[in-house]
Design an enzyme around this catalytic site. Structure first.
Site, PDB file in Angstrom:
ATOM      1  N   GLU A 102      34.372-137.964  74.554  1.00  0.00           N
ATOM      2  CA  GLU A 102      33.133-138.324  75.242  1.00  0.00           C
ATOM      3  C   GLU A 102      31.969-138.229  74.263  1.00  0.00           C
ATOM      4  O   GLU A 102      31.822-137.225  73.576  1.00  0.00           O
ATOM      5  CB  GLU A 102      32.871-137.389  76.432  1.00  0.00           C
ATOM      6  N   GLY A 121      29.606-127.692  74.728  1.00  0.00           N
ATOM      7  CA  GLY A 121      30.105-126.429  75.235  1.00  0.00           C
ATOM      8  C   GLY A 121      31.571-126.519  75.593  1.00  0.00           C
ATOM      9  O   GLY A 121      32.345-125.608  75.320  1.00  0.00           O
ATOM     10  N   GLU A 167      35.859-131.843  79.894  1.00  0.00           N
ATOM     11  CA  GLU A 167      36.650-131.783  81.117  1.00  0.00           C
ATOM     12  C   GLU A 167      37.873-132.681  81.125  1.00  0.00           C
ATOM     13  O   GLU A 167      38.356-133.065  82.202  1.00  0.00           O
ATOM     14  CB  GLU A 167      35.762-132.157  82.307  1.00  0.00           C
ATOM     15  N   ASN A 168      38.439-133.034  79.974  1.00  0.00           N
ATOM     16  CA  ASN A 168      39.585-133.940  79.939  1.00  0.00           C
ATOM     17  C   ASN A 168      40.606-133.581  81.020  1.00  0.00           C
ATOM     18  O   ASN A 168      40.941-132.422  81.201  1.00  0.00           O
ATOM     19  CB  ASN A 168      40.279-133.851  78.582  1.00  0.00           C
ATOM     20  N   GLU A 209      33.519-127.264  84.038  1.00  0.00           N
ATOM     21  CA  GLU A 209      34.548-128.207  83.589  1.00  0.00           C
ATOM     22  C   GLU A 209      35.657-128.357  84.628  1.00  0.00           C
ATOM     23  O   GLU A 209      36.185-129.460  84.815  1.00  0.00           O
ATOM     24  CB  GLU A 209      35.130-127.756  82.248  1.00  0.00           C
ATOM     25  N   HIS A 241      34.572-130.716  87.360  1.00  0.00           N
ATOM     26  CA  HIS A 241      34.618-132.113  86.928  1.00  0.00           C
ATOM     27  C   HIS A 241      35.927-132.796  87.329  1.00  0.00           C
ATOM     28  O   HIS A 241      35.995-134.033  87.339  1.00  0.00           O
ATOM     29  CB  HIS A 241      34.465-132.204  85.409  1.00  0.00           C
TER      30      HIS A 241
END
Length: 874
Positions: A137, A277, A280-281, A314, A317
């Protein structure tokens, strides 16, 4: 890999050529993708120096057109390309690979070579401390293979990895591990499959010698999910808090939003070199190690809280970002604003809600309000960008969260939940827009929210003025409200915005609510609200809980703020009253006017002595506004005057309230292992009190701080003591710095604290010290955490950075230009301290402008840094 951190020297930038030109991407030019990729298979032959990537893309024409297939690429060595099994010679248009495909479907195969060890940008596939990992990203996937790298192309991924087993015994990717085996010659392979379509920016791969803290979570439907946090073996003991935070977040999302995790496996990996930081894959979150690793010896209470927040963010997400993603990058706040709101709510629920709200607003005022008021102002949903990485901003994230909060406030909890349920159901598996989100809230709640959409498109912070009139004869009170939004770049004319203001009246004598809280929705430029049966003199308590992200000015009677600081029934408004009382004195002093400090010291003393307030709230309430916040109130900023005004008030509090501060400092009941909100609050109050004691008497403060430093059984107290000492001219200062370094120099995250504390020191010598630290053997300009610790912290050290001789400006300029050669994304985030140069006194303003011109004129400047610097000059 070539360790990019091994570059301690500060390089000299070359001669400045003409400024580069970069093309902007505009939201109005959005067009659906010409080609879709329902399925993709990736085969990686992993090696730090030379990795081969074979990609097989199932291509489908999207609509009736004859446009070619365009695949994005960046720093890829193309080895071969095939269409339906036949080798072809593709065209190249800039960095895009172009293929003319005659039919409506095709199988496109490419083979490329990449060099992870040489990837200092940390985007795509790169090496970090012996680990191979990815960050895609926003546009990093094109640095792995050729692909239509945009968020509205959703694909199912099948991934095979092969690598040396001794170097990379763990091979991870998104989804589920469906097969693994040995290849001989010491090599092995693993195959992963993600059943959920996702955009390329959510692709992830990790290979390394890692060990897992493993646990499990049983979902509300009874499924058992395997949880793993992967780190270096030596770091395993520091993962317990992150694991507990993950399980709390999973349970909270089920309870509050009804969202259940959808895979049988959830992995987190911590890496030392990371631009953000965390990421969120889908099913494989990759984290900056700073947001995973913690124990009481090495992490502060704030670190523990940040880990809980980021782990939750995360994880959340998974639904607000993964299952539903963004149609285009202009919709970034669709996932980030909503998810920040969700992680803020989670943190408030597991800790102190009033203190969390204070912290959220403090961050907003420190980072987002200056964006809105400066040359980098942009809307929550921007209209254009040159480099999308520059829009990972406080406006998109934090102001976006405030926009969600306002709509949730207007709807109420039940209707907001109905709207989010509809949003998740309606758009599951889609790439959606901010308009889609608002429409789902409207349809789910039955409430028209269209007026709030202006918050997505109009930049700037609304300024609201309030005036309350009271007629004791008729017992009527009238609230007069006005709003305006100042011009911002590209938006000279502003329309009124809907502003929800939680409002109550507090009796000046009774300290009780004499007009119960109501929600006032200010939608026009002016409004009048009537209150009946107001028998005693009323105090206006407005924007309670900070219900709207505005700058509020209230016409107050003498003594009103002091009284509200004692008895407002809303915790945030009580905090705000004391902060505003302080700010009035600070601004007066900074502008050369007579400042009455006595009301401030009385209010701070009353707060410290109150039995009704907990320690955490007291600590936040008595903490003085920062120097940048004071500067924001001034027409012309003189950093020396701002600094002296704040120091004078700190000295006055330290002297006048020495007994109360000593009592607060002596509070017990917070052993280092206790991470309860109460214990953290006690530590926070003790350490705020310590700093004020030192402001009143340096000798006493140095003695107490050094004693605390030596005896501390936790990093919170140790760091706070050192944070007090670094700004003092006392022998204990150097002793403590040396002892801290000797004890922790082998721990990268703790050593970041050592650099940051010195960069934040309130001393004229700080400029000399950061220049010296830039040549320290442990400084690594290529490591984002270390660069942020030194250069990033220094840029926000208002007094030191704005040294009148311009040395602070030259130092940060050098750092930006050197970092840009390695990692443009991180370098660009160092620009904002220069951005408001027009508001400073002429000498400093001119020096800041010259620094920006030097940056813009540098040879080979990245578009990341060029965009930020050129806009700051405009």
């Amino acid at each position: 890999m070539a360790d990019v951190r091994a570059t301690p020297e500060v390089l000299t930038p070359p001669e400045a050529p003409p400024s580069p030109t970069h093309v902007a991407t505009r939201r109005e030019d959005y067009r659906p993708p010409d080609w879709l990729v329902p399925e993709i298979s990736l085969d990686f032959d992993l090696d730090p120096q030379r990795t081969r990537v074979r990609a097989s893309l199932e291509i489908v024409r999207n609509g009736d057109h004859d446009r070619p297939l365009r695949l994005d690429g960046d720093e890829l060595t193309l080895i071969s390309a095939r269409v339906d099994g036949r080798e072809v010679e593709p065209g190249l248009d800039g960095k895009q690979l172009v293929l003319d495909l005659p039919g409506s479907r095709a199988m496109v195969e490419t083979e490329v070579e990449i060099a992870p060890a040489a990837n200092t940008k940390l985007m795509g596939l790169y090496a970090s401390g012996g680990i191979l990992c990815t960050q895609c990203e926003a546009e990093g996937f094109r640095r792995i293979t050729f692909f239509p790298d945009r968020p509205d192309v959703l694909s199912r991924y099948r991934v095979r990895m092969e690598a040396d087993k001794d170097r990379f015994p763990i091979l991870l990717s998104n989804g589920n591990n469906i097969a693994a085996g040995e290849e001989g010659d010491g090599r092995h392979w693993a195959q992963w499959e993600d059943p959920f379509p996702k955009p390329s920016y959510l692709f992830a791969l990790v290979a390394g010698d890692l060990k897992a803290n493993s646990d499990s979570f049983t979902t509300m439907s009874g499924r058992k999910v395997a949880l793993n946090i992967w780190v270096r073996e030596a770091d395993l003991p520091k993962t317990a808090h992150a694991m507990e935070s993950l399980k709390l977040a999973m349970a909270w999302d089920e309870k509050v939003y009804g969202r259940e995790y959808d895979l049988d496996l959830f992995n987190i990996v911590a890496v030392a070199d990371f631009n953000m930081g965390a990421m969120e894959n889908k099913g494989l979150n990759i984290f900056n190690s700073a947001y995973v690793l913690a124990d009481q010896e090495t992490a502060t209470d704030a670190d523990f809280d940040n880990i809980s927040r980021v782990v939750a963010h995360e994880y959340f997400h998974n639904w607000s970002g993964d299952r539903i993603t963004c149609r285009d990058w202009f919709q970034l706040s669709l996932k980030e604003g909503f998810t920040v709101f969700r992680d803020q709510s989670f943190s408030a629920d597991i800790g102190s809600a009033p203190v969390k709200r204070i912290d959220d607003v403090r961050v907003l005022r420190a980072a987002q309000f200056p964006e809105d008021a400066g040359p980098l102002a942009h809307a929550v949903r921007p209209d254009s960008y040159i480099e999308i990485s520059n829009f990972y901003t406080a406006t998109v994230y934090n102001k976006g969260a405030e926009l969600i909060r306002m709509m949730a406030t207007v709807l109420g909890a039940e209707k907001f939940r109905a709207g989010t349920d509809l949003y998740f159901d309606r758009h599951d598996g889609e790439a959606a827009t901010c308009d889609d989100f608002v429409k789902a809230l409207e349809d789910g709640s039955g409430v028209d929210l269209s007026a709030f959409k202006i918050w997505y498109s109009q930049a700037g912070t609304p300024k609201v003025s309030a005036r309350l009139q009271h007629d004791p004869q008729t017992r009527a009170a009238t609230l007069h409200l006005e709003q305006r939004v100042d011009p911002t770049p590209g938006q000279p004319d502003k329309a009124p915005m809907p502003i929800p203001l939680r409002t109550a009246l507090i009796g000046e004598d009774s300290c009780a609510e004499i007009a119960a809280e109501q929600l006032v929705l200010l939608e026009k430029a002016q409004a009048t609200i009537e209150f009946a049966n107001v028998a005693e003199p009323p105090l206006l308590s407005i924007n309670r809980g900070f219900s709207a992200p505005i700058v509020l000015t209230v016409d107050r009677r003498p003594g009103e703020l002091e009284r509200l600081a004692q008895c407002d029934t809303d915790p945030f408004s009580r905090y705000e009253a004391l902060q505003e009382l302080m700010m009035c004195a600070l601004v007066a002093s900074a502008t050369g006017a007579a400042a009455d400090l006595e009301p401030v010291t009385r209010a701070v003393g009353a707060t410290l002595r109150s039995d009704a307030l907990d320690a955490a709230f007291k600590a936040e309430a008595i903490l003085l506004p920062s120097e940048p916040l004071i500067a924001d109130r001034l027409d012309v900023v003189d950093p020396d005057a701002v600094h002296e005004s704040r120091e004078a008030l700190r000295r006055a509090i330290g002297n006048e309230l020495r007994d109360d501060l000593a009592s607060a400092y002596g509070t017990s009941g917070a052993p280092g292992h206790d991470l309860s909100p109460a214990a953290k609050g006690v530590r926070r109050l003790r350490n705020v009190a310590l700093a004020l004691i030192a402001a009143g008497d340096e000798r006493v403060g140095a003695t107490l701080a050094h004693r605390q430093f030596m005896a501390a059984d936790n990093m919170t107290d140790r760091q706070a003591a050192l944070g007090t000492l670094v700004s003092l001219d006392a022998p204990e200062r150097d002793q403590a710095l040396a002892a801290f370094y000797d004890r922790f120099h082998d721990d990268p995250l703790v050593l970041d604290k050592w650099f940051a504390l010195q960069a934040a020191a309130q001393r004229r010598e700080t400029v000399d010290e950061v220049q010296r630290l830039a040549h320290h053997p442990d400084f690594r300009i290529g490591n984002p955490n270390r660069l942020r610790a030194l250069a990033g912290t220094f840029g926000y050290n208002h007094w030191a950075f704005h040294s009148p001789d311009g040395r602070g400006y030259r130092f940060l300029t050098d750092m930006i230009l050197d970092a840009d050669k390695l990692n443009p994304q991180v370098a660009a985030r160092l620009i904002p301290p220069f951005g408001r140069w027009r508001r400073f006194e002429p000498k400093r303003g001119e020096l800041m402008r010259e620094s920006l011109e030097r940056i813009v004129g540098a040879r080979g400047l990245s578009k990341d840094v060029y965009e930020q610097a050129s806009k700051s000059l405009a």
